[in-house]
Design a protein around this motif. Sequence first.
Motif, short mmCIF file in Angstrom:
data_model
loop_
_atom_site.label_atom_id
_atom_site.label_comp_id
_atom_site.label_asym_id
_atom_site.label_seq_id
_atom_site.Cartn_x
_atom_site.Cartn_y
_atom_site.Cartn_z
N GLU A 9 7.57 14.79 2.92
CA GLU A 9 9.12 14.36 3.24
C GLU A 9 8.93 13.73 5.01
N VAL A 10 8.13 14.44 5.79
CA VAL A 10 7.81 13.87 7.05
C VAL A 10 7.20 12.61 6.95
N PHE A 11 6.00 12.63 6.30
CA PHE A 11 5.32 11.32 5.92
C PHE A 11 6.29 10.11 5.55
N LEU A 12 7.22 10.32 4.94
CA LEU A 12 8.25 9.35 4.00
C LEU A 12 9.00 8.89 5.41
N LYS A 13 9.37 10.01 6.22
CA LYS A 13 10.19 9.51 7.46
C LYS A 13 9.79 8.89 8.53
N TYR A 53 0.78 -1.12 -0.10
CA TYR A 53 0.22 0.03 0.00
C TYR A 53 0.95 1.25 -0.05
N ALA A 54 1.93 1.14 0.66
CA ALA A 54 2.93 2.47 0.65
C ALA A 54 3.28 2.96 -0.83
N LYS A 68 9.51 9.35 15.71
CA LYS A 68 9.62 8.56 14.57
C LYS A 68 10.30 8.99 13.19
N TYR A 69 10.35 10.43 13.40
CA TYR A 69 11.35 11.06 12.30
C TYR A 69 12.29 10.74 12.39
N LEU A 77 16.58 5.29 6.85
CA LEU A 77 16.83 5.67 5.33
C LEU A 77 18.40 5.71 5.19
N GLU A 78 19.11 6.34 6.15
CA GLU A 78 20.50 6.50 6.13
C GLU A 78 21.34 5.17 6.09
N THR A 79 20.58 4.04 7.01
CA THR A 79 21.09 2.86 7.01
C THR A 79 21.07 2.34 5.33
N LEU A 80 19.80 2.45 4.93
CA LEU A 80 19.60 1.79 3.37
C LEU A 80 20.55 2.40 2.53
N SER A 81 20.43 3.88 2.77
CA SER A 81 21.28 4.57 1.38
C SER A 81 22.76 4.50 1.67
N GLY A 82 23.20 4.28 2.96
CA GLY A 82 24.62 4.51 3.36
C GLY A 82 25.29 5.91 3.28
N VAL A 83 24.44 6.83 3.19
CA VAL A 83 24.98 8.28 3.22
C VAL A 83 24.11 8.92 4.11
#
Length: 234
Positions: free
Chosen positions: A144-148, A69-70, A113-114, A121-127
């Motif tokens: 952007e807040v919703f995403l985080k 759904y996301a 949560k943010y 996200l930083e873990t996934l992207s590595g940056v």
Amino acid sequence: MLVLTVVLATTAEAQTEQQKSLDLRQESIIRIAGLTAQGNLTVLTRELEKGLEAGLTVNEIKEVLIHVYAYAGFSRSLRGLQTFITVLDDRKEKGITDVIGAEASEIKDERTKYTRGKAVLETLSGVPEKEPKTGYAAFAPTIEVFLKEHLFADIFERDVLTYQERELVTISILTGIGGVEPMLRSHLNLSLNVGLTPAQLQQFVEVIKTAIGKNEAKIAHVVLEEVLASRNNK
């Protein structure tokens, strides 16, 4: 001694090849996510059965369908869940008992949560995340807040699926719905960051070809080649 050396070398080579390949569970995740995103419920019914037979638990498949759904909306996700209910009911009538599996662990991290989503996200992207925000994050800060908070905290933090499995779900959805190649490119990069190999992602394209469609696979192949070329040139 020579025979033992040959056997050990052959075993090591076989293990290496196995590590390069997606397993049956991972292939099922790809099919289930892509078909749910497309709304192809007839074929999805068969793939849900195959997923259970491949070793996915009920809760793992539920998590795949929730994750949809996301990226593809509540309607696709709910139809997938309704289809899964029917599959489970039919199997129960046949006397088949499916493994329910683990529930998501309780989140005990007291950060906002943010902040937690930003860390995921930083873990996934590595940056590290860039500041100040640019692009869509600056234009529409709310999304952007919703995403985080929601995508990367509420959803990605749930440990029923690993980061690798969630990225397989995500790239399958994006390939299935089509027209979102920039997002597919981004998540193919994230897939590599969390340990999926180029060979596995090439196998992903082949699974898409047989389960989702040749055109979708062709587009995914082009985007994957661009991603691999870009990373090789760094």
